[in-house]
Design an enzyme around this catalytic site. Structure first.
Site, PDB file in Angstrom:
ATOM      1  N   HIS A 137       0.690  -1.721   0.524  1.00 27.29           N
ATOM      2  CA  HIS A 137      -0.005  -0.318   0.319  1.00 27.29           C
ATOM      3  C   HIS A 137       1.103   1.656   0.076  1.00 27.29           C
ATOM      4  O   HIS A 137       0.661   2.236  -0.593  1.00 27.29           O
ATOM      5  CB  HIS A 137      -0.826   0.259   0.805  1.00 27.29           C
ATOM      6  CG  HIS A 137      -1.687   1.621   1.150  1.00 27.29           C
ATOM      7  ND1 HIS A 137      -2.791   1.459   1.307  1.00 27.29           N
ATOM      8  CD2 HIS A 137      -1.283   2.474   2.293  1.00 27.29           C
ATOM      9  CE1 HIS A 137      -3.044   2.960   0.821  1.00 27.29           C
ATOM     10  NE2 HIS A 137      -2.312   3.209   2.051  1.00 27.29           N
ATOM     11  N   HIS A 142       1.815   5.205  -2.907  1.00 24.32           N
ATOM     12  CA  HIS A 142       2.364   6.966  -3.088  1.00 24.32           C
ATOM     13  C   HIS A 142       3.204   6.905  -3.231  1.00 24.32           C
ATOM     14  O   HIS A 142       3.108   8.118  -3.618  1.00 24.32           O
ATOM     15  CB  HIS A 142       1.818   6.809  -0.687  1.00 24.32           C
ATOM     16  CG  HIS A 142       0.833   6.591  -0.291  1.00 24.32           C
ATOM     17  ND1 HIS A 142       0.281   7.569  -0.156  1.00 24.32           N
ATOM     18  CD2 HIS A 142      -0.130   5.752   0.541  1.00 24.32           C
ATOM     19  CE1 HIS A 142      -0.963   7.245   0.998  1.00 24.32           C
ATOM     20  NE2 HIS A 142      -0.690   6.114   1.594  1.00 24.32           N
ATOM     21  N   GLU A 183      -5.339   9.459  -0.271  1.00 24.62           N
ATOM     22  CA  GLU A 183      -6.123   8.363   0.587  1.00 24.62           C
ATOM     23  C   GLU A 183      -7.089   7.730  -1.211  1.00 24.62           C
ATOM     24  O   GLU A 183      -6.778   6.611  -1.726  1.00 24.62           O
ATOM     25  CB  GLU A 183      -6.723   7.353   1.039  1.00 24.62           C
ATOM     26  CG  GLU A 183      -6.047   7.871   2.566  1.00 24.62           C
ATOM     27  CD  GLU A 183      -4.417   6.870   2.426  1.00 24.62           C
ATOM     28  OE1 GLU A 183      -3.164   6.114   2.936  1.00 24.62           O
ATOM     29  OE2 GLU A 183      -4.533   6.320   0.808  1.00 24.62           O
ATOM     30  N   SER A 202      -4.070   1.098  -4.648  1.00 24.63           N
ATOM     31  CA  SER A 202      -3.198  -0.840  -4.370  1.00 24.63           C
ATOM     32  C   SER A 202      -4.336  -1.252  -3.990  1.00 24.63           C
ATOM     33  O   SER A 202      -3.942  -2.752  -3.521  1.00 24.63           O
ATOM     34  CB  SER A 202      -2.522   0.239  -2.806  1.00 24.63           C
ATOM     35  OG  SER A 202      -3.399   0.081  -1.592  1.00 24.63           O
TER      36      SER A 202
END
Ligand code: HBI
Ligand code: FE
Length: 285
Positions: A137, A142, A183, A202
């Site tokens: 993730h 990111h 997010e 993700s």
């Protein structure tokens, strides 16, 4: 609803999944890349290949270009190697952390252009869903966007804003901003709606859902509206917020949030599945 804040507090010292025994004041640990097993690298490849099939036409251009440059499809990346490339691009560095870290420490890293990346990888049975952020993730989701100078600057401002929000008791409102942008954010490109949020990029299922399902609302990004809207931590989002560009995200979140925190404290937060009168529900094409 500040899931991360709660978990981060719980993880203080106690340690959830990660090993918090050998940490420093900034919760930084060694990645210990040699300790990853062949099975873990194979699991990373499976996760990467699942997402690589989904992102064409769905992830934003910046993500796709940066992911190609990162070349991380063959196994769990070595943070130090990627950190060099990232530093050259936008002055950001990666720091290895055991998992969720306290809010203050997290914001302090971002405010200094350091992105915390979790060192552990999910178990095979967590292939489809994981509660806490793992290395897939954090890194896959990111890191690619941090190669974009405007988004990189926004993330640093977010970190500074976090340190300020803690003093103003605005953390739960600021966490919503992070949730609905970094997010789970969508961006309107000339060629259509695309994803930039790490939680979606993700995820195996939400990347299709967030663009194509008729269920969720897709609302033009507006700071106060976002900071007032509750979010779900264990299901697909019921509302997605859409920016026109990373420049808009940077500009709209540049002002001091103090007056917004004061105003929103006098109002009830909004449920995640609401469309206010007059609001436009952007439909995916
Ligand atoms: N720690 N490692 C890590 N990663 C996060 O994304 C994170 C965190 N601690 C706190 C936190 N996020 C949130 O509370 C903030 O995003 C609000
Ligand atoms: Fe995340």
């Amino acid at each position: 609803d500040d899931f991360f804040a709660t978990v981060a507090e719980k993880s203080e010292g106690a340690g959830l999944r990660g090993d918090y025994s050998k940490i420093d004041a900034q919760y930084v640990v060694a990645q210990d890349w040699d300790a990853y097993t062949p099975e873990q690298h194979a699991l990373w490849r499976r996760l990467y290949q699942r997402q690589a099939k989904l992102i064409p036409g769905r992830a934003c251009d910046v993500f796709i270009e940066s992911l190609e440059r990162l070349n991380i499809g063959d196994g769990i990346p070595n943070f130090e190697q990627s950190s060099e490339a990232l530093f050259k691009a936008t002055g950001w560095r990666l720091v290895a952390v055991p998992g969720l870290i306290p809010d203050y420490t997290f914001f302090e890293h971002l405010a200094n252009r350091r992105f915390p990346v979790t060192v552990w990888l999910r178990e095979p049975e967590e292939f489809d869903y994981i509660v806490e952020p793992d290395v897939f993730h954090d890194f896959f989701g990111h890191v690619p966007l941090l190669f974009n100078p405007i988004f990189a600057d926004h993330m640093q401002e977010y970190g500074k804003g976090g340190l300020k929000a803690m003093k103003l008791d605005g953390l739960s409102m600021l966490a919503r901003l992070y949730w609905y942008t970094v997010e789970f954010g969508l961006i309107q490109q000339p060629d259509g709606l695309r994803v930039y949020g790490a939680g979606i990029l993700s995820s195996g299922g939400e990347i299709e859902y967030c663009l194509s399902s008729p269920e969720p609302r897709r609302i033009p990004f507006e700071v106060e509206r976002v900071m007032r809207t509750l979010y779900k931590i264990d299901s697909y989002q019921e509302t997605y917020f859409v920016i026109d560009s990373f420049q808009q995200l940077f500009n709209d979140t540049a002002p001091d949030f103090t007056p917004i925190y004061q105003k929103l404290k006098t109002l009830d937060p909004l449920p995640a599945n609401l469309l206010l009168p007059g609001e436009v529900n952007l439909q995916a094409k």
